[in-house]
Design a protein around this motif. Structure first.
Motif, short mmCIF file in Angstrom:
data_model
loop_
_atom_site.label_atom_id
_atom_site.label_comp_id
_atom_site.label_asym_id
_atom_site.label_seq_id
_atom_site.Cartn_x
_atom_site.Cartn_y
_atom_site.Cartn_z
N ARG A 193 0.66 -1.44 -0.04
CA ARG A 193 -0.12 0.00 0.11
C ARG A 193 0.81 1.32 0.05
O ARG A 193 0.85 2.22 -0.67
N GLU A 194 1.89 1.27 0.74
CA GLU A 194 2.84 2.31 0.87
C GLU A 194 3.54 2.52 -0.65
O GLU A 194 3.95 3.87 -0.65
N GLN A 195 3.47 1.68 -1.22
CA GLN A 195 4.28 1.66 -2.74
C GLN A 195 3.23 2.12 -3.64
O GLN A 195 3.71 2.36 -4.95
N GLY A 196 1.94 2.47 -3.43
CA GLY A 196 1.10 2.99 -4.42
C GLY A 196 0.34 1.78 -4.98
O GLY A 196 -0.57 2.07 -5.69
N VAL A 197 0.35 0.47 -4.63
CA VAL A 197 -0.38 -0.63 -4.97
C VAL A 197 -1.96 -0.56 -4.45
O VAL A 197 -1.97 0.00 -3.36
N GLY A 198 -2.75 -0.72 -5.41
CA GLY A 198 -4.29 -0.62 -4.98
C GLY A 198 -4.59 -2.20 -4.62
O GLY A 198 -4.25 -2.95 -5.35
N ILE A 199 -5.29 -2.22 -3.46
CA ILE A 199 -5.54 -3.74 -2.99
C ILE A 199 -6.88 -3.76 -2.74
O ILE A 199 -7.70 -2.97 -1.90
N ILE A 200 -7.71 -5.15 -3.26
CA ILE A 200 -9.03 -5.18 -3.23
C ILE A 200 -8.99 -6.52 -2.27
O ILE A 200 -8.19 -7.51 -2.52
N TYR A 201 -9.51 -6.64 -0.97
CA TYR A 201 -9.44 -7.60 -0.20
C TYR A 201 -10.65 -8.09 0.20
O TYR A 201 -11.88 -7.31 0.39
N ILE A 202 -10.80 -9.33 -0.03
CA ILE A 202 -12.04 -10.19 0.53
C ILE A 202 -11.96 -11.14 1.47
O ILE A 202 -11.03 -11.91 1.59
N SER A 203 -12.79 -11.00 2.62
CA SER A 203 -12.82 -11.65 4.03
C SER A 203 -13.90 -11.62 4.41
O SER A 203 -14.94 -10.91 4.38
N HIS A 204 -14.40 -12.74 5.21
CA HIS A 204 -15.34 -12.68 6.14
C HIS A 204 -15.26 -12.51 7.61
O HIS A 204 -16.12 -12.36 8.37
N ARG A 205 -14.02 -12.51 7.84
CA ARG A 205 -13.43 -11.99 9.36
C ARG A 205 -13.53 -10.55 9.35
O ARG A 205 -12.40 -9.84 9.27
N MET A 206 -14.54 -10.18 10.31
CA MET A 206 -14.69 -8.83 10.81
C MET A 206 -13.39 -8.16 11.47
O MET A 206 -13.25 -6.91 11.16
#
Length: 504
Positions: A193-206
């Motif tokens: 993230r600090e390097q500018g990558v966009g991250i889409i994250y899927i999880s069921h763990r709140m």
């Protein structure tokens, strides 16, 4: 509009239909550079369809995809790859007959004059694993087929992160990882993230969503319900958005009314586990916690007769028992529900009815005579009792959501309930609503007097569902605690620092 104000990724009006079913209905979504944006929703909400469109696996029926100021078309996986869109799928896509290093660099192997530079490849794989702090992978020359499910998940993560990414998409990457591995992964994601990558994250763990995300978008029934900054929305609101009703995220421990000792294990050993001793009573949940490779699943396999026991004794109902195969275990009333339901538990190409009645063929097949009335009654009882949501009993089991597949896998054994049930990662990869259902099922079975062993990588789950908690480290059961009298910090210290000599 300045380039600075343009999101890294914009989806506008994305719609996808499969026959008469609308999987995505005019979804719009933004991802900023240097952002971790969670996609949240129950199984079937449309999350997997959306990321498969971004991965070039599916193409939308309508809508636009923009990468910064350019509208793009992702006709196939190669198009997504050229745009540096990387996916870590929930379903592993490794080559089991190749080594860890060969899987990491598959298609990108270092060669010179047409000759594979194997030593160089292995060194690069070792450097990458050290950089990512994935210490549970300790031999890059090992075949992937010889690794546990959790270790295979780490290899999948390492392979994807070995490639330069502009957009990184992760679908349930921590489903079989321990807290230590999750921490290492999160550290890497924050660096990206600090390097500018966009991250889409899927999880069921709140807990991990609120700990990691910058923003959260919720999907329900193929539609976008809303987007919010993570620090500005309550967990209860997110759950309401997801399921359309109020569900409290909690772990309802079954009432504790222990009976006689159902299973007693004394000094059990084989090549994977060492000097294991414990007992579990009827009406009791014994939770087992440990890091990846600690030996919990290996113990379950030994108790169920899959792996050979070299020494030690097993008693069921106070009587010495020889378990040399799963048939022996089943005859003694001991059942294992494995961690990988698709590879180890279900026959994916067969129907729900086939999978439910598989253990009970002798009850409805007599020679060449098929008693379909008996078969259908077994199926109907299981579907009704466990609340399996499906279009019909002859539907392929692979088409069910993860939560409903898990209900089939557990429910099929309850036509003639076992004395002792081992559940290995029973809530892996299922959504919050299905997780609540599974806790209700566990509670019901225990209240009926069943002895239950719960193996889970979710420490909160182990601590709050179990009556007793055992900690595993390096193939040894190091301690057993009363669940109500131990903290998560104490358990984690035992998992990461506790000496095996403390076993009791």
């Amino acid at each position: 509009m300045s380039a600075k104000s343009v999101p890294l990724l914009r989806l506008r009006g994305i719609t996808k239909r499969f026959g008469t079913v609308t999987a995505l209905d005019e979804i719009s979504f933004d991802l900023e550079a240097g952002e971790i944006h969670t996609l949240l929703g129950e199984n079937g909400a449309g999350k997997s369809t959306l990321i498969k469109i971004l991965g070039g696996i599916h193409q939308p029926d309508q809508g636009e995809i923009w990468l910064e100021q350019n509208q793009i078309t992702l006709r196939n996986v190669a198009d997504a790859d050229r745009q540096k869109i990387r996916l870590i799928h929930q379903e592993l896509s490794l080559a089991p007959n190749l080594s860890v290093a060969e899987n990491i660099f598959l298609g990108r192997e270092p060669v010179s004059l047409g000759i594979l530079r194997r030593s160089q490849m292995n060194r690069q794989a070792e450097d990458l694993i050290a950089q990512l702090d994935l210490s549970e992978i300790n031999d890059v020359t090992a075949l992937v087929s010889d690794l546990s499910t959790a270790q295979q998940q780490l290899v999948e993560i390492a392979r994807t992160l070995s490639q330069e990414a502009r957009i990184l998409i992760l679908d349930e990457p921590t489903s079989s990882l321990s807290e230590v591995e999750v921490d290492a992964l999160f550290k890497t994601l924050r660096q990206l993230r600090e390097q500018g990558v966009g991250i889409i994250y899927i999880s069921h763990r709140m807990e991990e969503i609120t700990r990691l995300s910058d923003r959260i978008t919720v999907l329900r029934d193929g539609k976008s319900v809303g987007t919010a900054k993570t620090n500005e929305i309550e967990t209860g609101t997110l759950i309401q958005w997801m399921v359309g009703r109020d569900i409290k995220e909690h772990f309802p421990r079954p009432p504790y009314r222990p009976g006689e000792v159902a299973l007693k294990v004394s000094e059990l050993s084989n090549s994977q586990v060492h000097d294991i001793s414990f007992e579990v009573r009827y009406g009791e949940v014994l939770g087992l916690s440990g890091l990846v490779g600690a030996g919990r699943t290996e113990l379950a396999r030994a108790l169920f007769g899959i792996d050979r026991i070299q020494s030690g004794t097993i008693q069921i109902d106070g009587k010495p028992t020889q378990i040399q195969s799963p048939r022996d275990a089943l005859q003694q009333g001991l059942v294992l529900v494995p961690e990988d339901r698709k590879r180890q538990g279900l026959v994916n190409d067969q129907s729900v009815a086939f999978n439910i009645t598989l253990p009970w063929l002798k009850d409805w097949i007599n020679g060449c005579v098929f008693h379909y009335g008996v078969r259908n009654a077994i199926v109907e009882r299981t579907i009704s009792r466990f609340g399996v949501r499906l279009s019909g009993a002859e539907q392929p089991v692979r088409d069910l959501s993860g939560g409903n597949q898990q209900k089939v896998l557990v429910g099929r054994w309850m036509e003639q309930p076992p004395k002792i049930l081992i559940l290995d990662e029973p809530t892996r990869g299922i959504d919050v609503g299905a997780r609540e259902d599974m806790y209700r099922i566990i509670g019901g079975l225990v209240e009926q007097g069943m002895a239950l062993i719960l193996i889970s990588s979710d420490l909160d789950e182990v601590l709050n569902i179990s009556h007793k908690v055992g900690t595993f480290r390096e193939g040894r059961l190091t301690r057993i605690y009363e669940a109500q009298n131990v903290s998560a910090e104490q358990v984690m210290q035992q998992l990461t620092e506790g000496a095996a000599s403390e076993s009791r």
